[in-house]
Design an enzyme around this catalytic site. Structure first.
Site, mmCIF file in Angstrom:
data_model
loop_
_atom_site.group_PDB
_atom_site.id
_atom_site.type_symbol
_atom_site.label_atom_id
_atom_site.label_comp_id
_atom_site.label_asym_id
_atom_site.label_seq_id
_atom_site.Cartn_x
_atom_site.Cartn_y
_atom_site.Cartn_z
ATOM 1 N NE ARG A 66 -42.010 29.305 2.352
ATOM 2 C CZ ARG A 66 -41.492 30.458 1.932
ATOM 3 N NH1 ARG A 66 -41.896 31.895 2.302
ATOM 4 N NH2 ARG A 66 -40.728 30.263 0.895
ATOM 5 C CB THR A 67 -43.594 25.548 8.663
ATOM 6 O OG1 THR A 67 -44.691 26.587 7.403
ATOM 7 C CG2 THR A 67 -44.570 24.955 9.946
ATOM 8 C CE LYS A 94 -35.544 1.039 10.039
ATOM 9 N NZ LYS A 94 -34.952 1.946 10.852
ATOM 10 N NE ARG A 116 -46.177 21.700 7.171
ATOM 11 C CZ ARG A 116 -45.358 22.389 6.371
ATOM 12 N NH1 ARG A 116 -45.860 22.029 5.095
ATOM 13 N NH2 ARG A 116 -46.377 23.594 6.435
ATOM 14 C CG HIS A 144 -50.115 25.536 8.052
ATOM 15 N ND1 HIS A 144 -49.514 26.222 9.109
ATOM 16 C CD2 HIS A 144 -49.323 25.762 7.380
ATOM 17 C CE1 HIS A 144 -48.317 25.921 8.879
ATOM 18 N NE2 HIS A 144 -48.089 26.310 7.437
#
Lengths: 313, 428
Positions: A66-67, A94, A116, A144
């Site tokens: 959703r975010t 990597k 995020r 958040h």
């Protein structure tokens, strides 16, 4: 549809790293701006040109539905060029460090980076290394901010205010960035905040944030206007915090019986994704009279549009 | 080497209870020939070259009991040569090196290599420690007796703690039989698991997992309980909390042991971590101001015996990461004395108490004839301008790694010259 433009909008911050850094004025400006986008999102033509020519990069190091989609949609509706990077396939795999990734992307001159990350403070680190605005879409267990802002907007639209409301936040507080951002924001806006969790999921010295602590859910829910449920974050739990999901549900799952201790018109919120039958009774989650969970998702797009627009300026 | 004469110095040598203005004569052999107020311009032949120190201080060369060197395995962080230069810049002339290298210092064959490198590349006295358990795995004891014969001064798992109580009691028994010194880094690994900083409001606010002070306390209480029955030479490497100070104070009369503290925990607190400053990710973690004050009090009333730098060089790449990913530890041997002196300048501690904790006390624990200015001993000492103000700048550090915990800090007091065996090896 005409969108009013606030010319003299000035936020105190260059980046949106957390609610802690925002002033009450910043919060009100963002929430006011978001109100205008709610209408737009319901109209037929949802596209604006506010961010035309701007580049938005979404850097999601953790899985998110959703975010990530909300930020992507928000950017696109404002006319930005949005690039969502799936970091699972990136150079990070990597062995590239976050700072090197930041430098690489910075060289492409983005106007805004949405990040995020599983580590607390990752957005702070990123913001020190790039020239553009950084929006935190969740960092570890820290903050958040857009979730808290959309929660506040949802409450305001239903209850017309936040000041004076009694709001319970219940569940896995220790691992929850949503809980932290909400505590800061709801406190700032004048709500009384009750924190409900078993001691194993209650962070150290949380009471110093100016909240009431409860391990008994029924006591914590007493006379609450809003019941905010949180997801059990099993992926962040390294060892045994709880005996079992069924025992957790028995004591901390939101059931009609426990909800009766809250006010009659109390609303249920959840930032998603939900573990039905663990932290919330599945019928309650879908009860259109009590649950505003879908509304939270809807308003999330509006809040993120407001943030993108205002931090891009 | 020519004979050297110093006069008009403020000499502090806690070992000999010396605290007076006087001079120092170093013989051609690099040994201390005379010291004290009786050494002055009146009784030195005026043909000799006399250095007037104009009230600067002379301290015995510092003995730092907790130093990480990158050799072998992590030479890019610090090797014996760079460590030695960094130590000299800080007035440190003897160090105990930690065994957390690659490979680990856990068998006699590697000790020869270590001694050779230490001798050839370093100008200071290197006293290597070896690990308590093979490969620092916390399961099988190393050969304390054989290693000690090869020149190992003490045993510790360095950054790790012996978790298994049965093993710990066996280690103590062996140490008792052989007269070996064991040094414990006190932390319960399960309680501290994933922990990055002190448990409490800062950890909650930053969203970082905490290390509770009980993790330290539980190991200290366990070990001191074992020590009641098994009287071996036992040293707690470093403590970080007020609770630990209290326990140690209570137990000191009953059993014999010694305790250290890192200068970081004496000078900084968890608030200094601010906005995720990875250079302050330390083990044990910085705790609350009340804890810091209790540690200072512990030094004042001799509950704590020694101060260490806990010098842990890490290259910048290991620190330019998120807090969770960043390496633990700070470079600090060069700033050990200056940072400790802050506690003198702000009135927290007497100068003699600080110098004792940095010279005579560690030497006594290690049973070495260092950290003093006795006549006939090798002239290991430093000259200090006690008032000189300066600012810590990482690019000016001598150590190969620049991960200082006190970047930009204003300090007062700096080493201007350091001598080992009578030879001036550092000059500001």
């Amino acid at each position: 549809m005409a969108i009013k433009t606030n010319k003299a909008i000035k936020l105190s911050q260059k980046h949106l790293l957390g609610i802690q850094e925002l002033s009450i004025n910043d919060v009100n400006l963002i929430l006011d701006e978001a109100q205008t986008f709610i209408k737009l999102n319901k109209s037929k033509n949802k596209k604006l040109a506010v961010l035309r020519g701007k580049t938005q990069i979404n850097l999601f190091f953790e899985p998110s539905t959703r975010t990530q989609s909300s930020f992507e949609l928000a950017g696109k509706r404002l006319g930005a060029d949005v690039m969502s990077m799936n970091m699972a396939n990136s150079a990070i795999k990597k062995g590239e460090t976050l700072i090197d990734t930041a430098m690489t992307l910075n060289a492409m001159h983005p106007d805004i980076i949405v990040i995020r990350h599983q580590d607390s403070g990752a957005c702070n680190l990123l913001s020190q290394k790039v020239n553009c605005a950084v929006l935190n879409a969740g960092d570890g267990s820290r903050e958040h901010p857009t979730q808290a802002l959309l929660d506040a907007l949802t409450i305001i639209n239903r209850k017309n205010k936040i000041e004076g409301l009694r709001i319970a936040i219940c569940g896995d507080i220790t691992h929850s960035r949503v809980a932290r951002s909400n505590i800061y924001l709801l406190n700032m806006l004048g709500a009384e905040v009750n924190i409900i969790a078993p001691s194993n999921l209650m962070p150290e010295e949380i009471e110093k944030f100016g909240v009431n602590k409860f391990t008994d859910m029924k006591k914590g829910l007493k006379d609450c206007d809003i019941v905010m449920m949180l997801r059990l974050q099993n992926e962040r739990m390294s060892s045994s915090f709880l005996s079992s999901n069924r025992e957790y549900y028995e004591y901390y799952g939101l059931t009609p019986d426990k909800l009766n201790h809250a006010k009659e018109d109390a609303l249920i919120m959840h930032p998603g994704p939900m573990n039905r039958g663990i932290e919330i009774d599945t019928k309650l989650a879908d009860d259109i009279n009590r649950s505003v969970i879908k509304e939270q998702v809807e308003l999330g797009v509006a809040v993120r549009m407001a943030c993108l627009k205002m931090f891009c300026e | 080497m020519k004979k050297q004469y110093f006069v008009n110095a403020n000499i502090i040598d806690p070992h000999n209870s010396l605290k007076e203005n006087g001079g120092l004569i170093i013989g051609e052999d690099g040994l201390i020939e005379a010291i004290g107020k009786k050494v002055n311009t009146n009784n030195i032949h005026n043909r000799e070259k006399i250095i007037d120190l104009k009230g600067k201080y002379i301290f015995p060369g510092l003995v730092d009991m907790r130093v990480f060197v990158g050799e072998p395995g992590f030479e890019y962080k610090e090797n014996f040569k760079t460590l030695s230069n960094a130590a000299l810049a800080g007035g440190v002339t003897s160090v105990v090196t930690m065994p957390n290298t690659d490979p680990v210092i856990d068998n006699v064959s590697i000790v020869d290599f270590l001694k050779r490198r230490g001798r050839d590349k370093s100008k200071i006295n290197i006293f290597p420690s070896a690990s308590l358990t093979k490969n620092i795995e916390g399961t099988n004891m190393t050969e304390f007796g054989l290693l000690e014969k090869k020149g190992i001064i003490a045993f510790t798992d360095g950054t790790k703690t012996i978790q298994n109580t049965q093993l710990m009691s066996r280690i103590m028994n062996s140490a008792k039989d052989l007269g070996t010194l064991i040094m414990q880094h006190a932390e319960d690994h399960d309680l501290a698991k994933n922990g990055m900083i002190n448990s409490g409001i800062i950890a909650t606010q930053l969203g970082l997992s905490g290390i509770p002070d009980v993790a330290e306390r539980i190991i200290i209480e366990r070990d001191l309980t074992l020590l009641e029955n098994i009287r071996c030479r036992y040293h707690i490497s470093q403590i970080s909390s007020a609770k630990s100070v209290q326990i140690i104070r209570d137990r000191k009369g009953k059993v014999k042991f010694t305790t250290g503290v890192s200068v970081n925990n004496l000078s900084l607190n968890e608030n200094d971590i601010g906005d995720f400053r990875t250079f302050l990710k330390l083990s044990p973690p910085l705790r609350k101001e009340e804890d810091r004050i209790a540690l200072v009090q512990g030094l004042r009333d001799k509950t704590i015996d020694i101060i260490v730098s806990d010098h842990k060089p890490e290259d910048e790449e290991q620190k330019r990461l998120t807090f969770a990913q960043a390496a633990t530890g700070a470079s600090g041997i060069e700033t050990l004395l200056s940072l400790s002196l802050e506690l003198y300048h702000n009135g927290s501690l007497k100068l003699e108490t600080i110098i004792q904790a940095l010279t005579n006390n560690p030497a006594k624990i290690l049973k070495i004839n260092k950290g003093n200015l006795s006549i006939g001993n090798e002239a290991d000492f430093c000259i200090v301008d006690l008032e000189k103000p300066w600012i810590v700048k990482k690019e000016k550090l001598v150590s190969k790694s620049k991960n200082t915990s006190i970047e930009g800090k204003k300090l007062q007091g700096k080493v201007t010259n350091t001598f080992v065996k009578g030879e001036e090896l550092f000059k500001l």
